[in-house]
Design a protein around this motif. Structure first.
Motif, short mmCIF file in Angstrom:
data_model
loop_
_atom_site.label_atom_id
_atom_site.label_comp_id
_atom_site.label_asym_id
_atom_site.label_seq_id
_atom_site.Cartn_x
_atom_site.Cartn_y
_atom_site.Cartn_z
N UNK A 31 0.82 -1.21 0.00
CA UNK A 31 0.00 0.00 0.00
C UNK A 31 0.86 1.26 0.00
N UNK A 32 2.15 1.14 0.32
CA UNK A 32 3.01 2.32 0.36
C UNK A 32 3.08 2.99 -0.99
N UNK A 33 3.05 2.20 -2.04
CA UNK A 33 3.13 2.75 -3.38
C UNK A 33 1.79 3.29 -3.86
N UNK A 34 0.71 2.75 -3.34
CA UNK A 34 -0.63 3.18 -3.71
C UNK A 34 -1.45 3.44 -2.44
N UNK A 35 -1.29 4.57 -1.77
CA UNK A 35 -2.00 4.82 -0.51
C UNK A 35 -3.51 4.95 -0.68
N UNK A 36 -3.98 5.11 -1.91
CA UNK A 36 -5.42 5.18 -2.16
C UNK A 36 -6.11 3.91 -1.67
N UNK A 37 -5.47 2.75 -1.88
CA UNK A 37 -6.08 1.49 -1.46
C UNK A 37 -6.13 1.38 0.07
N UNK A 38 -5.17 1.96 0.75
CA UNK A 38 -5.21 1.96 2.22
C UNK A 38 -6.38 2.81 2.71
N UNK A 39 -6.65 3.92 2.04
CA UNK A 39 -7.78 4.77 2.41
C UNK A 39 -9.10 4.04 2.15
N UNK A 40 -9.18 3.33 1.03
CA UNK A 40 -10.39 2.56 0.72
C UNK A 40 -10.61 1.47 1.76
N UNK A 41 -9.54 0.78 2.17
CA UNK A 41 -9.70 -0.26 3.19
C UNK A 41 -10.11 0.35 4.53
N UNK A 42 -9.68 1.57 4.83
CA UNK A 42 -10.11 2.24 6.06
C UNK A 42 -11.60 2.55 6.00
N UNK A 43 -12.09 3.01 4.84
CA UNK A 43 -13.53 3.26 4.69
C UNK A 43 -14.32 1.96 4.83
N UNK A 44 -13.80 0.88 4.29
CA UNK A 44 -14.48 -0.42 4.42
C UNK A 44 -14.55 -0.84 5.88
N UNK A 45 -13.46 -0.66 6.62
CA UNK A 45 -13.41 -0.99 8.05
C UNK A 45 -14.49 -0.22 8.82
#
Length: 139
Positions: free
Chosen positions: A2-16
């Motif tokens: 996710x370090x290279x694509x932090x957008x996916x980390x933000x999406x997983x936070x919204x899912x959580x």
């Protein structure tokens, strides 16, 4: 990863946060707001600290192995901090459903214990996935 694509980390936070909200949406308003806001704050704090440390490791040359070890420890502790409230919310939600639908007392106990064991296995495998996604294959 996710370090290279932090957008996916933000999406997983919204899912959580969304899953936590779906589990507590029929509770009283104070419980619903409190649990959802605390889950959101936990995610925001984790994402900020994670992004700051990963950006530091990516932008600094020759940081050494101890820096990566501290980052790994941070990611492991963050998983525990994020997983415990999530598991408690999921257990409470599913136990309420099981108690409502299963009539036999003994069958309730069996179904709840099987669910708790399965959730424990999922949490263990989730830690491995969390480490791969947020720590990656760093040294």
């Amino acid at each position: 990863m996710f370090s290279l694509q932090p957008f996916y980390a933000i999406i997983s936070a919204f899912i959580y946060v969304g899953i936590v909200y779906l589990c507590v949406r029929k509770e009283r308003k104070s419980i619903k707001l409190g649990v959802t806001i605390s889950a959101g704050l936990l995610q925001v704090a984790f994402l900020y600290l994670w992004w700051r440390q990963s950006f530091y490791l990516m932008s600094t040359a020759n940081v050494g192995f101890p820096a990566y070890e501290r980052f790994l420890l941070f990611v492991e502790v963050a998983y525990i901090v994020l997983a415990i409230p999530f598991v408690i919310v999921l257990l409470g939600y599913i136990i309420k459903i099981i108690i409502r639908h299963v009539q036999s007392f003994w069958l309730r106990g069996v179904v709840i214990s099987v669910y708790a064991g399965a959730l424990g296995g999922i949490v263990y495998l989730g830690q491995l996935a969390f480490l791969l996604l947020y720590y990656g294959f760093a040294p």
